[in-house]
Design a protein around this motif. Sequence first.
Motif, PDB file in Angstrom:
ATOM      1  N   HIS A 196      69.581  89.197 101.865  1.00 32.55           N
ATOM      2  CA  HIS A 196      69.646  88.150 100.841  1.00 32.55           C
ATOM      3  C   HIS A 196      68.559  87.105 101.028  1.00 32.55           C
ATOM      4  O   HIS A 196      67.989  86.619 100.044  1.00 32.55           O
ATOM      5  CB  HIS A 196      71.027  87.495 100.875  1.00 32.55           C
ATOM      6  N   LYS A 254      72.851  89.435 105.251  1.00 30.03           N
ATOM      7  CA  LYS A 254      72.283  88.086 105.255  1.00 30.03           C
ATOM      8  C   LYS A 254      70.756  88.143 105.310  1.00 30.03           C
ATOM      9  O   LYS A 254      70.072  87.397 104.604  1.00 30.03           O
ATOM     10  CB  LYS A 254      72.849  87.291 106.435  1.00 30.03           C
ATOM     11  N   ARG A 306      82.894  88.322 100.400  1.00 31.12           N
ATOM     12  CA  ARG A 306      81.515  88.463 100.855  1.00 31.12           C
ATOM     13  C   ARG A 306      81.072  89.932 100.866  1.00 31.12           C
ATOM     14  O   ARG A 306      81.908  90.836 100.838  1.00 31.12           O
ATOM     15  CB  ARG A 306      81.377  87.888 102.273  1.00 31.12           C
ATOM     16  N   ILE A 311      79.457  79.892 103.525  1.00 31.76           N
ATOM     17  CA  ILE A 311      79.918  81.128 102.889  1.00 31.76           C
ATOM     18  C   ILE A 311      81.411  81.386 103.109  1.00 31.76           C
ATOM     19  O   ILE A 311      81.919  82.432 102.722  1.00 31.76           O
ATOM     20  CB  ILE A 311      79.111  82.346 103.376  1.00 31.76           C
ATOM     21  N   TYR A 316      72.638  83.129  88.495  1.00 34.77           N
ATOM     22  CA  TYR A 316      72.191  83.561  89.813  1.00 34.77           C
ATOM     23  C   TYR A 316      71.868  85.050  89.879  1.00 34.77           C
ATOM     24  O   TYR A 316      71.773  85.616  90.961  1.00 34.77           O
ATOM     25  CB  TYR A 316      73.249  83.203  90.859  1.00 34.77           C
ATOM     26  N   PHE A 364      75.233  78.888  98.750  1.00 37.68           N
ATOM     27  CA  PHE A 364      74.611  80.014  99.461  1.00 37.68           C
ATOM     28  C   PHE A 364      73.647  80.824  98.597  1.00 37.68           C
ATOM     29  O   PHE A 364      72.953  81.710  99.123  1.00 37.68           O
ATOM     30  CB  PHE A 364      75.682  80.961 100.020  1.00 37.68           C
ATOM     31  N   ALA A 365      73.600  80.568  97.288  1.00 34.89           N
ATOM     32  CA  ALA A 365      72.766  81.377  96.399  1.00 34.89           C
ATOM     33  C   ALA A 365      71.687  80.527  95.756  1.00 34.89           C
ATOM     34  O   ALA A 365      71.904  79.358  95.425  1.00 34.89           O
ATOM     35  CB  ALA A 365      73.630  82.033  95.319  1.00 34.89           C
ATOM     36  N   LYS A 366      70.519  81.133  95.568  1.00 35.20           N
ATOM     37  CA  LYS A 366      69.418  80.466  94.879  1.00 35.20           C
ATOM     38  C   LYS A 366      69.477  80.786  93.381  1.00 35.20           C
ATOM     39  O   LYS A 366      69.653  81.945  93.004  1.00 35.20           O
ATOM     40  CB  LYS A 366      68.079  80.936  95.443  1.00 35.20           C
ATOM     41  N   ARG A 392      67.588  85.718  97.477  1.00 35.24           N
ATOM     42  CA  ARG A 392      68.905  85.400  96.908  1.00 35.24           C
ATOM     43  C   ARG A 392      69.492  84.140  97.533  1.00 35.24           C
ATOM     44  O   ARG A 392      70.243  83.413  96.881  1.00 35.24           O
ATOM     45  CB  ARG A 392      69.889  86.546  97.140  1.00 35.24           C
ATOM     46  N   SER A 393      69.177  83.925  98.824  1.00 33.90           N
ATOM     47  CA  SER A 393      69.824  82.848  99.575  1.00 33.90           C
ATOM     48  C   SER A 393      68.800  82.068 100.383  1.00 33.90           C
ATOM     49  O   SER A 393      67.735  82.599 100.731  1.00 33.90           O
ATOM     50  CB  SER A 393      70.880  83.422 100.533  1.00 33.90           C
ATOM     51  N   LEU A 417      71.273  80.460 105.590  1.00 33.10           N
ATOM     52  CA  LEU A 417      72.314  81.483 105.681  1.00 33.10           C
ATOM     53  C   LEU A 417      72.257  82.201 107.016  1.00 33.10           C
ATOM     54  O   LEU A 417      73.302  82.595 107.571  1.00 33.10           O
ATOM     55  CB  LEU A 417      72.153  82.488 104.536  1.00 33.10           C
TER      56      LEU A 417
END
Length: 630
Positions: A376, A373, A601, A448, A528, A625-627, A381-382, A386
């Motif tokens: 990411h 986490k 996950r 998540i 993503y 949860f993802a950008k 990424r997130s 998160l």
Amino acid sequence: MKYHHHGYVSCDPRIQDPAGVGIGRPDDLPDEVDVLIVGAGPAGMIAAAQLSQFPNIVTRIVDRRPGRLEIGLADGMQKRSIETFEAFGFAQELMAEACHVTETAFWKPDPQKPENIVRVSRVDEDPHDVSEYPHLTVNHARVLDYFAEFMANAPTRMRPDYGYEFQSLTVADEGDHPVTVRLLRTAGDRAGQEHVVRARYVLGSDGAHSGVRKAIGRTLRGVSSNHAWGVMDLLADTDFPDIRTKCAIQSESDGNILLIPREGGFLFRAYVDLGDVAPDDQGAIRKTPVEQIIARAQRIFHPYRLDVRHVAWSSVYEVGHRLCEHFDDVPLDQVGQREPRVFIAGDASHTHSAKAGQGTNASMQDGFNLGWKLGHVLEGRSPVSLLSTYSAERQKIGQDLIDQDLRWATQMAKASEAFASHAEFEQAYLRITEFAQGFMTQYGPSMITASGRHQQLASGYPIGKRFRSAEVMRVADANRLHLGHEAKADGRWRIYVFADAARAGENSATTSLGRWLDESAESPIRGYTPAGQDENAWFDVKVIYQQAHSDVDIGQVPRAFLPRVGPYKLTDLENVYAALPDQDIFSLRGIDRQGAIVIVRPDQYVAEVLPLNAVNELSAFVQAFAKRQQ
């Protein structure tokens, strides 16, 4: 293991090329880092090992010891932990040197001669076959060694910085590195000097007396059972027939022993019941001489001889069950409103008795949960939200562990006559050990982890629980292997597509899903994953067909399941699998014959189950949860 796609590799393929911050990594602890981990125990080392896979994140792990741990106090490695070690690539090596615990023998007073003990039953350690891995006992310092080797071979070339003791920390309201940590050098030429590090995030995995925990105002709260145990690692000559078997031994009047065989064929650990502790004891029980503990053990073993030749390690402890109300620095009235900056894990956040083997095992799952986490969020990424899921998930699990451990400690402390029957004790043991093996953990709904609307499509993969492996056939090379073992601790999400009954290439829901994954800007692959990276760099997509491998035409498999990787854009053929005729994964794991998507996950827990045509739901779940990268 996949390699050569970046060019020919003639040396150990486990040693990854240095990249990012691993190129020219400074020997000295820098003044600024992305993540500072305090404490090189199980929780800290697994978090560091996971973060070592993120080349552009500066992570350092410090410990007050002058060097590696030599004698680990935890010896039991539960099955869930071995599954985790497989993801880090050292399960097989550890199993080769460890003691395999396959059953537990129960001993109680002989009804005909109560001063003697007699074996009354044996039970399988895994009667429900919930894992393909064994329960192991091994010096947990060796586990730390393997994590150290993993991170040393990682792109970041990470290694622990020994000889630094935590002093204090402060968290600023702003700045790129808002956490200021004061450390004291405890070893080397500069022992006694202060070193200040500024970090974006700090993880305190510095034990039950955690300075990090105290610095953020968290407190371990709970109770002690007022019952003491002496624990010894012994080399002894004995005629006790089950000395190499895990045993729960109840004597008539001298208490109980939990006997644990250790690695190497000769060493064993004995938890010896020292009885209740008086309220006004003031710690006197902890000064019990080892000779007195040995004498009690010898009485419990009667009529068998226990001639102790060497005590490798011993201690006395009172069973305590304590837990923090929160595992990060966000005030309880600001949860969800403020970004956490400091986290605690392992014994810093929860403590329990040693007999259920949860100290090291639960701590590692704390670190595994948080490591990816942080990676990411720092890598973009997130969203930072998160990070709030760490405390929400692991604090509840910590409470569940303590509740179960308290039951087990209470059962073990009972006199034999307190049970209605031996079967009652045996059943209590089986109920608790199933939890202790690590397979009852289940995370609740969050950004998540889904709510389970489509759970019936894959009943054997409960959402929130760990992804349970099963054997499949890899189509490209007809290799029979465990599907779960292919998922490594590389920070990637897994998307398992369990195909419908149609063959590869036929017009079907699987084919349509493959086309969407490959072409849609809303798919995890296209929307993503950063441009220029491998197509499976952030989302590892695999397909499992219902037909035999010889009936799957890999040339007809949708392109989404055949990613192009490396600088030469080579096609990866090893993400296509087929069910086995004798152990059909669809039947074993309750997967609907119409097919299903199972999203897992990076820490191996099932996040969502969806129908093959639910592309909008898949997109919405990932978006939470993802950008977006493209």
